[in-house]
Design an enzyme around this catalytic site. Structure first.
Site, PDB file in Angstrom:
ATOM      1  N   GLU A 258       8.683  21.823   7.919  1.00  0.00           N
ATOM      2  CA  GLU A 258       9.931  21.059   7.790  1.00  0.00           C
ATOM      3  C   GLU A 258       9.697  19.579   8.068  1.00  0.00           C
ATOM      4  O   GLU A 258      10.297  18.709   7.426  1.00  0.00           O
ATOM      5  CB  GLU A 258      10.991  21.624   8.731  1.00  0.00           C
ATOM      6  CG  GLU A 258      11.489  23.003   8.339  1.00  0.00           C
ATOM      7  CD  GLU A 258      12.041  23.041   6.920  1.00  0.00           C
ATOM      8  OE1 GLU A 258      12.956  22.258   6.613  1.00  0.00           O
ATOM      9  OE2 GLU A 258      11.530  23.835   6.103  1.00  0.00           O
ATOM     10  N   TRP A 261       8.118  18.240   4.939  1.00  0.00           N
ATOM     11  CA  TRP A 261       9.125  18.002   3.889  1.00  0.00           C
ATOM     12  C   TRP A 261       9.737  16.611   4.057  1.00  0.00           C
ATOM     13  O   TRP A 261       9.965  15.893   3.077  1.00  0.00           O
ATOM     14  CB  TRP A 261      10.242  19.053   3.968  1.00  0.00           C
ATOM     15  CG  TRP A 261      10.050  20.256   3.120  1.00  0.00           C
ATOM     16  CD1 TRP A 261       9.725  21.514   3.530  1.00  0.00           C
ATOM     17  CD2 TRP A 261      10.184  20.337   1.682  1.00  0.00           C
ATOM     18  NE1 TRP A 261       9.655  22.365   2.443  1.00  0.00           N
ATOM     19  CE2 TRP A 261       9.929  21.673   1.310  1.00  0.00           C
ATOM     20  CE3 TRP A 261      10.492  19.407   0.690  1.00  0.00           C
ATOM     21  CZ2 TRP A 261       9.972  22.104  -0.014  1.00  0.00           C
ATOM     22  CZ3 TRP A 261      10.542  19.830  -0.644  1.00  0.00           C
ATOM     23  CH2 TRP A 261      10.284  21.164  -0.975  1.00  0.00           C
ATOM     24  N   TRP A 290      28.952  15.848 -16.436  1.00  0.00           N
ATOM     25  CA  TRP A 290      29.631  16.392 -15.258  1.00  0.00           C
ATOM     26  C   TRP A 290      31.145  16.361 -15.448  1.00  0.00           C
ATOM     27  O   TRP A 290      31.685  15.482 -16.127  1.00  0.00           O
ATOM     28  CB  TRP A 290      29.267  15.576 -14.025  1.00  0.00           C
ATOM     29  CG  TRP A 290      27.801  15.493 -13.751  1.00  0.00           C
ATOM     30  CD1 TRP A 290      26.974  14.427 -13.978  1.00  0.00           C
ATOM     31  CD2 TRP A 290      26.967  16.525 -13.214  1.00  0.00           C
ATOM     32  NE1 TRP A 290      25.695  14.725 -13.621  1.00  0.00           N
ATOM     33  CE2 TRP A 290      25.655  16.007 -13.142  1.00  0.00           C
ATOM     34  CE3 TRP A 290      27.205  17.831 -12.784  1.00  0.00           C
ATOM     35  CZ2 TRP A 290      24.579  16.749 -12.662  1.00  0.00           C
ATOM     36  CZ3 TRP A 290      26.139  18.570 -12.298  1.00  0.00           C
ATOM     37  CH2 TRP A 290      24.846  18.037 -12.239  1.00  0.00           C
ATOM     38  N   ASN A 325      20.975  23.641   7.837  1.00  0.00           N
ATOM     39  CA  ASN A 325      20.229  23.345   6.623  1.00  0.00           C
ATOM     40  C   ASN A 325      20.430  24.386   5.524  1.00  0.00           C
ATOM     41  O   ASN A 325      20.549  24.042   4.350  1.00  0.00           O
ATOM     42  CB  ASN A 325      18.733  23.215   6.931  1.00  0.00           C
ATOM     43  CG  ASN A 325      17.968  22.666   5.739  1.00  0.00           C
ATOM     44  OD1 ASN A 325      18.282  21.593   5.243  1.00  0.00           O
ATOM     45  ND2 ASN A 325      16.973  23.396   5.277  1.00  0.00           N
ATOM     46  N   TRP A 343      26.216  15.604  -8.600  1.00  0.00           N
ATOM     47  CA  TRP A 343      25.571  15.734  -7.288  1.00  0.00           C
ATOM     48  C   TRP A 343      25.614  14.430  -6.489  1.00  0.00           C
ATOM     49  O   TRP A 343      25.586  14.448  -5.259  1.00  0.00           O
ATOM     50  CB  TRP A 343      24.126  16.207  -7.439  1.00  0.00           C
ATOM     51  CG  TRP A 343      23.247  15.302  -8.266  1.00  0.00           C
ATOM     52  CD1 TRP A 343      23.027  15.379  -9.615  1.00  0.00           C
ATOM     53  CD2 TRP A 343      22.484  14.177  -7.809  1.00  0.00           C
ATOM     54  NE1 TRP A 343      22.177  14.370 -10.023  1.00  0.00           N
ATOM     55  CE2 TRP A 343      21.824  13.621  -8.924  1.00  0.00           C
ATOM     56  CE3 TRP A 343      22.290  13.590  -6.559  1.00  0.00           C
ATOM     57  CZ2 TRP A 343      20.991  12.505  -8.837  1.00  0.00           C
ATOM     58  CZ3 TRP A 343      21.459  12.468  -6.458  1.00  0.00           C
ATOM     59  CH2 TRP A 343      20.817  11.938  -7.589  1.00  0.00           C
ATOM     60  N   TRP A 366      19.673  16.881  -2.239  1.00  0.00           N
ATOM     61  CA  TRP A 366      20.718  17.000  -3.257  1.00  0.00           C
ATOM     62  C   TRP A 366      20.123  17.180  -4.650  1.00  0.00           C
ATOM     63  O   TRP A 366      20.621  17.971  -5.453  1.00  0.00           O
ATOM     64  CB  TRP A 366      21.653  15.779  -3.215  1.00  0.00           C
ATOM     65  CG  TRP A 366      22.773  16.022  -2.265  1.00  0.00           C
ATOM     66  CD1 TRP A 366      22.872  15.641  -0.962  1.00  0.00           C
ATOM     67  CD2 TRP A 366      23.959  16.786  -2.549  1.00  0.00           C
ATOM     68  NE1 TRP A 366      24.034  16.114  -0.418  1.00  0.00           N
ATOM     69  CE2 TRP A 366      24.728  16.804  -1.354  1.00  0.00           C
ATOM     70  CE3 TRP A 366      24.444  17.441  -3.669  1.00  0.00           C
ATOM     71  CZ2 TRP A 366      25.953  17.461  -1.278  1.00  0.00           C
ATOM     72  CZ3 TRP A 366      25.668  18.101  -3.598  1.00  0.00           C
ATOM     73  CH2 TRP A 366      26.405  18.105  -2.401  1.00  0.00           C
TER      74      TRP A 366
END
Length: 440
Positions: A258, A261, A290, A325, A343, A366
């Protein structure tokens, strides 16, 4: 005028194990600690009860208490950085300014402006790596190109990691080189235009080692206190990433991943700056049409979608500035795929609300959820909120806490039916991507 060096604190709000402070103190001249409440940032914050400003203020008070004991003080401005440095240059003869790298677009532009101003005044500007273990070009493919998939990046990251990279800077040895002066008053929250809140409780900066040992088994269950919640401390640098990585190596590889990341997304931001300009990492996703439905977006924001796991996440975020998360992935997928809303709307809302908001990680998360990011799940993978609930909140512990009325008559009906939404998303995504590829 007194000749000094300056250590400018930004997202590194601690005195221990701080790269810029270490190099400043070792340079020889007295070091003036500086913090600027940046009006360029603060003036854009609509919420004058923003918990992040309260967090920063609390961290500065803690730093000031330490500095006063050492006979020094923070010099604090509520200003733009350029105006603050113009004032400092009139007050002191500044030989060098030391600070730590910040990789976001505004930060890079700000630092270029300050570097130029200082150069015009004969002052050097030095910046150091501090908020990550590896940055910029330090972890690349064998051909010199940046990684865009996490797993091979993480393998190279781990292969390169040596004790040297997470060794602490022994700042304490050089505290006697701090600039000595009487304490300077730190402006109150009200003085910088924000409300004081005595009810906000921030997470501990101490890593719970027993929790981290169980992290792999517990991290996906929002009803369990199974995550470290160190995100806000890493975001504002009240803890050292070197210290946390050193602990993670011995405790839990999943937790270490993590942290990797986090660095992966910082690397993406550095090599692909278009993501900081509202662009999809995979440019063909910019052709998706969208929906525009403000009513549905508001219901998502307020946790009134009729999907309990989604609503629980949004209510937790609104109330605390935190969201688990696993639930972040669920609510992000729901916005972009169930509701077919851009988004970027969700990214911006999280940017307003998250206590641990970090542009690189937020944007990366996202885009991953929407399918348009690097190493993202395929667009046709649509999270089923009901199955996610069964798998990760089977006793409904999390849902009952944040949506106690979910079984009552007054709880809203689902804003959209799951199977219909899934098929619609596949059609819209598929059509846009085929069109972009020239397939008719």
């Amino acid at each position: 005028m007194q000749t000094i060096n300056v250590c400018w604190f930004r997202r590194d709000l601690r005195l221990n194990d701080n790269a810029a402070l270490y190099h400043a103190l070792r340079d020889g001249l007295p070091v003036l600690p500086l913090f600027i409440f940046d009006k360029n940032i603060l003036n854009k914050l609509e919420d004058k009860s923003d918990k992040r400003i309260a967090f920063i203020h609390a961290a500065l008070l803690e730093m000031q208490e330490q500095l006063v004991k050492l006979g020094s003080t923070l010099e604090i401005f509520h200003s733009t950085p350029v105006e603050a440095f113009k004032t400092l240059l009139k007050k002191y003869t500044i030989n060098k300014v030391f600070t730590n790298h910040d990789y976001e677009l505004y930060a890079k532009e700000r630092d270029e402006d300050i570097s130029l101003l200082l150069k015009e005044n004969g002052t050097a500007f030095h910046s150091f790596k501090d908020q990550v273990i590896f940055e910029k070009d330090e972890v690349l493919k064998d051909d010199g190109s940046p990684y865009t998939v996490f797993t091979p990046y993480s393998k190279k990251w781990k292969a390169k990691l040596k004790e040297f990279y997470f060794r602490s800077y022994p700042v304490e040895k050089y505290f006697n080189n701090l600039y000595r002066q009487s304490p300077v008053d730190i402006p109150s929250m009200n003085e910088i235009g924000f409300a004081t809140s005595s009810t906000t409780i921030f997470p501990s900066k101490e890593l719970d080692e027993e929790l981290v040992k169980k992290y792999s088994a517990q991290r996906d269950f929002p009803g369990i206190a199974g995550t470290s919640k160190l995100g806000v401390h890493l975001r504002f640098g009240t803890v050292s990433i070197r210290q946390i990585v050193a602990q993670a190596i011995t405790l839990n590889e999943t937790y270490l991943n993590e942290l990797i990341w986090r660095e992966f997304y910082q690397m993406i931001l550095w090599h692909f700056p278009k993501v900081s300009m509202g662009k999809a990492f995979k440019s063909d996703y910019d052709t998706i049409e969208w929906k525009r439905d403000e009513g549905e977006f508001i219901k998502w924001c307020e946790g009134q979608t009729g999907y309990p796991i989604v609503d629980a996440g949004m209510r937790e975020l609104n109330a605390t500035g935190f969201m688990h998360n696993r639930v972040r992935m669920i609510v992000a997928s729901f916005l972009s795929k169930h509701l077919l809303l851009d988004w970027r709307l969700g990214e911006a809302y999280f940017a307003q609300k998250l206590l641990d908001f970090d542009f690189a990680a937020n944007n990366g998360g996202w885009q991953w959820a929407a399918g348009c990011g690097c190493d993202a799940a395929p667009y046709f993978r649509v999270f089923n909120p009901y199955l996610q609930t069964q798998k990760f909140d089977p006793q409904l512990t999390y849902i009952k806490k944040w949506v106690p009325e979910f079984q009552e008559f007054n709880y809203p009906k689902p804003i959209v039916e799951h199977e219909f939404a899934r098929k619609r998303a596949l059609e819209v995504y598929g059509s846009a991507l085929k069109k972009d590829a020239g397939i008719t």
